[in-house]
Enzyme design. Sequence first.
Site: not given
Ligand SMILES: Nc1ncnc2c1ncn2[C@@H]1O[C@H](COP(=O)(O)OP(=O)(O)OP(=O)(O)O)[C@@H](O)[C@H]1O
Length: 547
Positions: A30-32, A34-35, A37-38, A56, A162
């Site tokens: 769904l997304a990636e 910084g830390m 993959e989702i 995640k 954050d």
């Molecule tokens: N439960 C969820 N359902 C749908 N999409 C999600 C969910 N959790 C995260 N995402 C998607 O994934 C993206 C990144 O999630 P998240 O901020 O938790 O990851 P991260 O690696 O900690 O990101 P960063 O460090 O860049 O803030 C979010 O902006 C959102 O678009």
Amino acid sequence: MTETPPPLDPNTPGPWIRQSFGPYVLRRKLAEGGMAEIFLARRSDGQDGAREVVIKRIRQALVGQPDFLEMLRQEGRLATQLVHPHLVRVYEQGSVEGRAYLCMEWLAGEDFSTLVRLASLRREFMPVPLVLRVLADAARGLHYAHDFVDASGQALNIVHRDVSPSNLYVTFEGQVKVLDFGVAQAGGAATRPGEMKGKVIYMAPEQALGGAVDRRADVFSLGVCLYEALTHVRPFARERDAAVLDALREGDFPPPRALRPELSPELEAVVLKAMAPAPARRHASAAEFADALERLLSREYPPATSAHLAAYLRASVGEERYREKTFVPPFDPSGKGGGSKVVRSPMLTEPPRRRSRPGAWLPWAAGALALGLVGGGGVLLLSRTASVPAPPVPETPSLAQVASRAPESESLPDAGTQPPVPESAGKESPRTRQAGRGSSRQASGSGRGKVPATLEVADIQRVVTRNRASYLSCFERHKEDLRADEGEVRMRFTIQASGRAETSTQGALAERPLGKCLEQKLNRLRFPAHRGDAVTVVLPLGYRVTR
Ligand SMILES: Nc1ncnc2c1ncn2[C@@H]1O[C@H](COP(=O)(O)OP(=O)(O)OP(=O)(O)O)[C@@H](O)[C@H]1O
């Protein structure tokens, strides 16, 4: 007007897959972040009640780095305990072959930074009451976390640390959820030197400077999110980290009504209180901040419910992306069939027959721009001009692709936009560059090492534009120096190979406080380093005052 926005990488879902991961089958990325993959996922043993979940998992490149592992573990430890309608629900944490993961509820929707950016691409602002709804709901979720007491009765004093627009999520059902407790801490400890995590331009000064933080640090970040959504300006975005820290410490940003005078003084007061550099002057809690927003909503605006938010989000993203994000193919646990025929997920309702423009349901949203500020050869608007589109939000790393499709300089207001002017002929040293809108960027494409051979006008414009919040205050402070309601202040930049600039004001304003103030602020900008001679350009900063 962009009806169907371009795809939003890296948060555009990838192709359907079938990949085993411990007890889960990963079905789509769904997304990636910084830390991590989702992924959209299902449990292969059906124990999750046949529902979609989100996994995640830590990015492969970070496996083995104890810091990141600890961040995900910490997020899991805290977030699995927090159950609130405005916080993403985290079900469990685990690890598969050394890859830590969290399993959480699936949210179909968009993050708030995407919503604001989509509005800005359409040259509109998101309707104010909907912005207030998002921030009030997010604040309620955060307040619950701040006040959380664990099973043993101990107050954990959780601070998210954050809070940013990309960590606030809006679902297609209009629910607001705070994401990503990855850098949250219990106990309000100070950040150890060299351990800065989170996005500094949204951070409270005490946090960015490594001091002790409490819940009021999150209140500050909520205030910055609110400010950005209302003005399309990032108040603390500066080219250099040191300048960000200075701006945070000094509270150096233009008040929201300097950018949009039609915002009410009461709303401005709430924003400024949340963003006070001293924690003691802020709202004492996120709940107090939410109460202030709710009071404004009930007094000044039509109702803004989750149904309104849902309708706005769906119209804003367009049907194609809505379907893209809500359709799920049937799941075949055996893995033998299914996965190719796409069916609707249960939550998908019939799309409306007529596509309405976002904001069309709220007439007061139309033309809601007051002041647009566009640096770097753009036009600076100093009061309400209904026909002028909203300025774009500066590029965000997470939406780099959007930014590259619609670079700031292309999505600036048309009215009065001026190309940079070449300096008068005959001055050869330092080298004078012909400055034109059509000049191509060569800066990064030379392939001859990291430092580009040349500095292009587009690079210079970008730096000046991105830092507009830093010099807008000059126009506010020295309005009396503006002789006409419309005009331009011509600034001459000589940029050394190191990226340092010397700036001087051209013409009659050179001796006036406005010119001096602009020189002082613009001299602090740092441009990309380049090889070769110094580059000199003259950029007009256009302005218009409508009384
Ligand atoms: N439960 C969820 N359902 C749908 N999409 C999600 C969910 N959790 C995260 N995402 C998607 O994934 C993206 C990144 O999630 P998240 O901020 O938790 O990851 P991260 O690696 O900690 O990101 P960063 O460090 O860049 O803030 C979010 O902006 C959102 O678009």
